[in-house]
Scaffold this active site. Structure first.
Site, PDB file in Angstrom:
ATOM      1  N   SER A   7      47.474  17.680  38.609  1.00  0.00           N
ATOM      2  CA  SER A   7      48.187  18.921  38.338  1.00  0.00           C
ATOM      3  C   SER A   7      47.408  20.120  38.863  1.00  0.00           C
ATOM      4  CB  SER A   7      48.415  19.079  36.838  1.00  0.00           C
ATOM      5  OG  SER A   7      48.921  20.369  36.589  1.00  0.00           O
ATOM      6  N   HIS A  32      51.092  17.467  41.481  1.00  0.00           N
ATOM      7  CA  HIS A  32      51.990  17.953  40.431  1.00  0.00           C
ATOM      8  C   HIS A  32      51.924  19.478  40.427  1.00  0.00           C
ATOM      9  CE1 HIS A  32      54.284  17.440  36.689  1.00  0.00           C
ATOM     10  NE2 HIS A  32      53.550  18.428  36.191  1.00  0.00           N
ATOM     11  N   ASP A  34      53.226  22.839  38.730  1.00  0.00           N
ATOM     12  CA  ASP A  34      53.830  23.350  37.497  1.00  0.00           C
ATOM     13  C   ASP A  34      54.323  24.775  37.672  1.00  0.00           C
ATOM     14  OD1 ASP A  34      53.479  21.272  35.445  1.00  0.00           O
ATOM     15  OD2 ASP A  34      51.333  21.545  35.799  1.00  0.00           O
ATOM     16  N   MET A  36      56.117  27.925  35.922  1.00  0.00           N
ATOM     17  CA  MET A  36      56.441  28.465  34.585  1.00  0.00           C
ATOM     18  C   MET A  36      56.981  29.876  34.722  1.00  0.00           C
ATOM     19  SD  MET A  36      53.008  27.361  32.614  1.00  0.00           S
ATOM     20  CE  MET A  36      52.362  25.698  32.724  1.00  0.00           C
ATOM     21  N   HIS A  65      57.371  20.463  38.777  1.00  0.00           N
ATOM     22  CA  HIS A  65      57.810  20.446  37.378  1.00  0.00           C
ATOM     23  C   HIS A  65      58.253  21.856  37.004  1.00  0.00           C
ATOM     24  CE1 HIS A  65      56.330  19.927  32.901  1.00  0.00           C
ATOM     25  NE2 HIS A  65      57.640  20.129  32.989  1.00  0.00           N
ATOM     26  N   MET A  67      59.362  24.512  34.609  1.00  0.00           N
ATOM     27  CA  MET A  67      59.472  24.973  33.224  1.00  0.00           C
ATOM     28  C   MET A  67      60.138  26.341  33.293  1.00  0.00           C
ATOM     29  SD  MET A  67      55.750  23.574  32.131  1.00  0.00           S
ATOM     30  CE  MET A  67      55.284  23.340  33.835  1.00  0.00           C
ATOM     31  N   MET A 136      56.863  14.423  28.355  1.00  0.00           N
ATOM     32  CA  MET A 136      55.809  15.410  28.086  1.00  0.00           C
ATOM     33  C   MET A 136      54.961  14.936  26.897  1.00  0.00           C
ATOM     34  SD  MET A 136      55.969  17.694  30.361  1.00  0.00           S
ATOM     35  CE  MET A 136      54.601  18.657  29.685  1.00  0.00           C
ATOM     36  N   GLY A 141      53.530  24.423  28.948  1.00  0.00           N
ATOM     37  CA  GLY A 141      53.129  25.831  28.983  1.00  0.00           C
ATOM     38  C   GLY A 141      51.672  26.048  29.344  1.00  0.00           C
ATOM     39  N   PHE A 142      50.813  25.105  28.992  1.00  0.00           N
ATOM     40  CA  PHE A 142      49.392  25.294  29.264  1.00  0.00           C
ATOM     41  C   PHE A 142      48.723  23.964  29.578  1.00  0.00           C
ATOM     42  CE2 PHE A 142      50.839  28.452  26.224  1.00  0.00           C
ATOM     43  CZ  PHE A 142      50.483  29.636  26.875  1.00  0.00           C
ATOM     44  N   GLY A 144      45.148  21.595  29.569  1.00  0.00           N
ATOM     45  CA  GLY A 144      44.000  21.431  28.682  1.00  0.00           C
ATOM     46  C   GLY A 144      44.325  21.219  27.206  1.00  0.00           C
ATOM     47  N   ASP A 174      52.890  13.501  31.281  1.00  0.00           N
ATOM     48  CA  ASP A 174      52.212  14.744  31.656  1.00  0.00           C
ATOM     49  C   ASP A 174      51.658  15.442  30.422  1.00  0.00           C
ATOM     50  OD1 ASP A 174      51.474  17.203  32.720  1.00  0.00           O
ATOM     51  OD2 ASP A 174      53.523  17.868  33.139  1.00  0.00           O
ATOM     52  N   GLY A 175      50.332  15.638  30.414  1.00  0.00           N
ATOM     53  CA  GLY A 175      49.707  16.444  29.382  1.00  0.00           C
ATOM     54  C   GLY A 175      48.637  15.708  28.599  1.00  0.00           C
ATOM     55  N   GLY A 176      47.421  16.199  28.697  1.00  0.00           N
ATOM     56  CA  GLY A 176      46.329  15.658  27.878  1.00  0.00           C
ATOM     57  C   GLY A 176      45.892  14.253  28.248  1.00  0.00           C
ATOM     58  N   GLY A 196      45.544  17.152  34.921  1.00  0.00           N
ATOM     59  CA  GLY A 196      45.023  18.418  35.435  1.00  0.00           C
ATOM     60  C   GLY A 196      43.544  18.525  35.180  1.00  0.00           C
TER      61      GLY A 196
END
Ligand code: DX5
Ligand code: ZN
Length: 216
Positions: A7, A32, A34, A36, A65, A67, A136, A141-142, A144, A174-176, A196
């Site tokens: 990401s 990826h 992102d 937003m 992606h 958002m 997700m 939105g963020f 980390g 996607d995420g964490g 990311g």
């Protein structure tokens, strides 16, 4: 085949070109991206001009992606900027099927995604026409953020449906995602990994190698 889609949100934008070169040198094929809009999510990232400019710098597949509220407004702009795949949020579309159809008509792949609090049944009508379904595992939105483990059950339920109606569709998360939860993510049926912080934080080459060790 499993795909790793780093990401860009976690990249150092002052050193973007050398960082993208490192990805390509290490045989990464997807990026990826992102986007937003400050409405669908609180934050604003970047838009079409930035994508168009990095398109000239690299040959990666742009896994975009969105958002963004009413993403159908921008389909042609993302196509022209160089996106290869557009993933839209079911919560953000006025007419999800029509949006995905338009994405395909202009020659991009179409992805569908849902927020952590959205029930799987909201996207089931669209998984048959999707090239990719994104689960997700953080609130969008963020970068980390901490991984939400319930995403694994969601992925398993979607995988079950995909095997019935659309077995060639990719299942992305996607995420964490990091080295400690990667194995359980893959175990839930996910074949496309977004990461990311875990890729761009520290030594990119080393991080890719460690991910590959588990993904192979
Ligand atoms: C969150 C974005 C993610 C994010 C992932 O809204 O959709 O793609 O960049 O970053 P990490 O891997 O740091 O959670
Ligand atoms: Zn994302």
């Amino acid at each position: 085949m499993n795909i790793l889609s780093p990401s860009m949100l976690a990249a150092d934008f002052g050193r973007l070109k050398p960082q993208l070169d490192t990805l390509e040198k290490n045989d990464i094929k997807w990026l990826h991206v992102d986007v937003m809009d400050g409405m669908f999510v609180p934050s604003i990232s970047f838009g079409m001009p930035v994508i168009a400019s990095i398109r000239k710098q690299c040959g990666l597949f742009f896994d975009t992606h969105l958002m963004v509220v009413d993403p159908e407004r921008y389909i042609m702009d993302f196509k022209n900027a160089g996106s290869d795949l557009l993933t839209v949020h079911v919560e953000a579309c006025k007419d999800t099927a029509c949006t995905m159809k338009k994405v395909k008509e202009v020659g991009m792949q179409a992805g569908i995604t849902l927020n952590p609090e959205t029930d799987v049944k909201e996207i089931l009508p669209f998984v048959g026409m999707a090239d990719l379904v994104l689960v997700m595992s953080v609130h969008p939105g963020f970068g980390g953020q901490k991984f939400i483990p319930e995403a694994l059950d969601k992925a398993r339920a979607i995988k079950k449906e995909l095997l019935k109606v659309n077995p060639s569709c990719r299942l992305e998360m996607d995420g964490g995602i990091n080295l400690s939860n990667l194995e359980s993510v893959l175990g839930s049926g996910v074949d496309t990994i977004v990461a990311g912080t875990a890729i761009f934080g520290g030594d990119i080459e080393d991080n890719i190698k460690r991910f590959r060790g588990i993904m192979a």
